[in-house]
Design a protein around this motif. Sequence first.
Motif, short mmCIF file in Angstrom:
data_model
loop_
_atom_site.label_atom_id
_atom_site.label_comp_id
_atom_site.label_asym_id
_atom_site.label_seq_id
_atom_site.Cartn_x
_atom_site.Cartn_y
_atom_site.Cartn_z
N PHE A 72 0.84 -1.26 -0.07
CA PHE A 72 -0.02 -0.21 -0.10
C PHE A 72 0.76 1.36 -0.19
O PHE A 72 1.90 1.45 0.92
N ASP A 73 0.44 1.97 -0.83
CA ASP A 73 1.52 3.11 -1.19
C ASP A 73 0.78 4.55 -0.67
O ASP A 73 -0.43 4.72 -0.53
N ASP A 74 1.57 5.68 -0.29
CA ASP A 74 1.33 6.73 0.06
C ASP A 74 0.65 7.10 1.33
O ASP A 74 0.17 8.38 1.55
N GLY A 75 0.48 6.09 2.13
CA GLY A 75 -0.03 6.47 3.71
C GLY A 75 0.97 7.29 4.30
O GLY A 75 2.28 7.27 3.84
N ASN A 124 9.97 3.07 3.24
CA ASN A 124 10.26 4.44 2.79
C ASN A 124 9.71 4.79 1.33
O ASN A 124 9.98 4.10 0.40
N HIS A 125 8.74 5.56 1.28
CA HIS A 125 8.05 6.15 -0.06
C HIS A 125 8.63 7.75 -0.36
O HIS A 125 7.68 8.39 -1.01
N SER A 126 9.49 7.98 0.57
CA SER A 126 10.15 9.51 0.31
C SER A 126 9.22 10.18 1.53
O SER A 126 8.25 10.17 2.04
N THR A 177 8.67 13.85 0.60
CA THR A 177 7.67 14.64 -0.09
C THR A 177 6.76 13.95 -1.25
O THR A 177 6.03 14.54 -1.67
N HIS A 178 7.02 12.84 -1.61
CA HIS A 178 6.40 12.15 -2.60
C HIS A 178 6.93 13.01 -4.00
O HIS A 178 6.13 13.13 -4.87
N ALA A 179 8.09 13.58 -3.73
CA ALA A 179 8.54 14.27 -5.06
C ALA A 179 7.59 15.62 -5.42
O ALA A 179 7.69 16.02 -6.48
N MET A 199 -1.19 -1.28 -4.37
CA MET A 199 -2.50 -0.55 -4.13
C MET A 199 -2.17 0.60 -3.29
O MET A 199 -0.76 1.05 -3.07
N HIS A 200 -3.14 1.59 -3.18
CA HIS A 200 -2.71 3.04 -2.55
C HIS A 200 -3.80 3.22 -1.36
O HIS A 200 -5.08 2.68 -1.68
N ASP A 201 -3.38 3.60 -0.29
CA ASP A 201 -4.08 4.09 1.00
C ASP A 201 -5.46 4.62 0.82
O ASP A 201 -6.45 4.25 1.26
ZN LIG Z 1 3.21 6.89 -4.44
#
Ligand SMILES: [Zn+2]
Length: 318
Positions: free
Chosen positions: A106-109, A160-162, A164-166, A279-281
Amino acid sequence: MLKKKLLITFSISLFLGAFYSCNQIVGSTTTANAVETPDQKPEIEEPVQQDTLYLMDKLDSLNRNLIVFPAVDSLNKIEPKQAKRNLRDSIYRELNKKDKHIYLTFDDGPLIGSRAIDSIATAKDTKLSAFLVAKHANMSKRLKNDFERYSKNPLVECYNHSYTHANNRFHAFYSNPELAVADFERCEEALGLKQKIVRMPGRNIWLFDDVRRVDLTSGSQTADLLGANGYRIYGWDVEWKIHGLSGNPVQSVNEIYTRIRTMLGNKSTLKPNNIVLLMHDDMFQNKKGQQLLSGLIDSLKQHKDYHFEFISTYPHKY
Ligand SMILES: [Zn+2]
């Protein structure tokens, strides 16, 4: 039983030696056909070298001693192409008997949706992998709490997904690898992450052990620098999309479930018998989306040979 005894396990070097010589035979036959019978349609050859590399890659992911190959004698008596097919089928048969490993990522949480994902992990007793954006955890008290729930849940591992999310400007972000790496380090520090495991925003890049697979070159220098700094980078084999606000899936549960089964069956994942689902949160903000996620987990759980794993254990070998 006697038939089984005729099958022997022999060393990989012997096998590859036989396999390469098969390829040479195939190559020379093609040339001979082209010269002697110019009117005949040239036989369409399979991409031999790619096939060889493909099979070697599959073998590489296994404890090679577990694979049972046909005896050398029986290989010599059949056509090279048929021998190659038999070999591939033999490898696939062995792979199909083994456990399959599913990584629900799950990304972006933390985002709206993270709390429900956390509850579903517990309710279904299923391991989940969360690639977090540290900036989101600092956006509100609620999201901070949701991050803390994740980090306390033994069924959720945080990566770790950064930071700032770029800022969703990926090309600009990756044009300065040093700054990009600093952003990942900032995330690690802010969230107190214990493992050096990254998913790169906006990029499906894999970099670990001897694997280096890059989808868009603008992220490659950052990936290499992360790798040099001890990070492992994981992409995904398949993505499930749901419209976050409406909860309407782009792919139904059945579609994504079938895709997972098909990819495991035809060995089209990066590593055989291992599949990473992205997936994304924010897909799971409402009941409808949450029910779909529960439904997918239930469908996958019907298979006794499917196991949910943390991405930190990727890939599972035998
Ligand atoms: Zn992302």
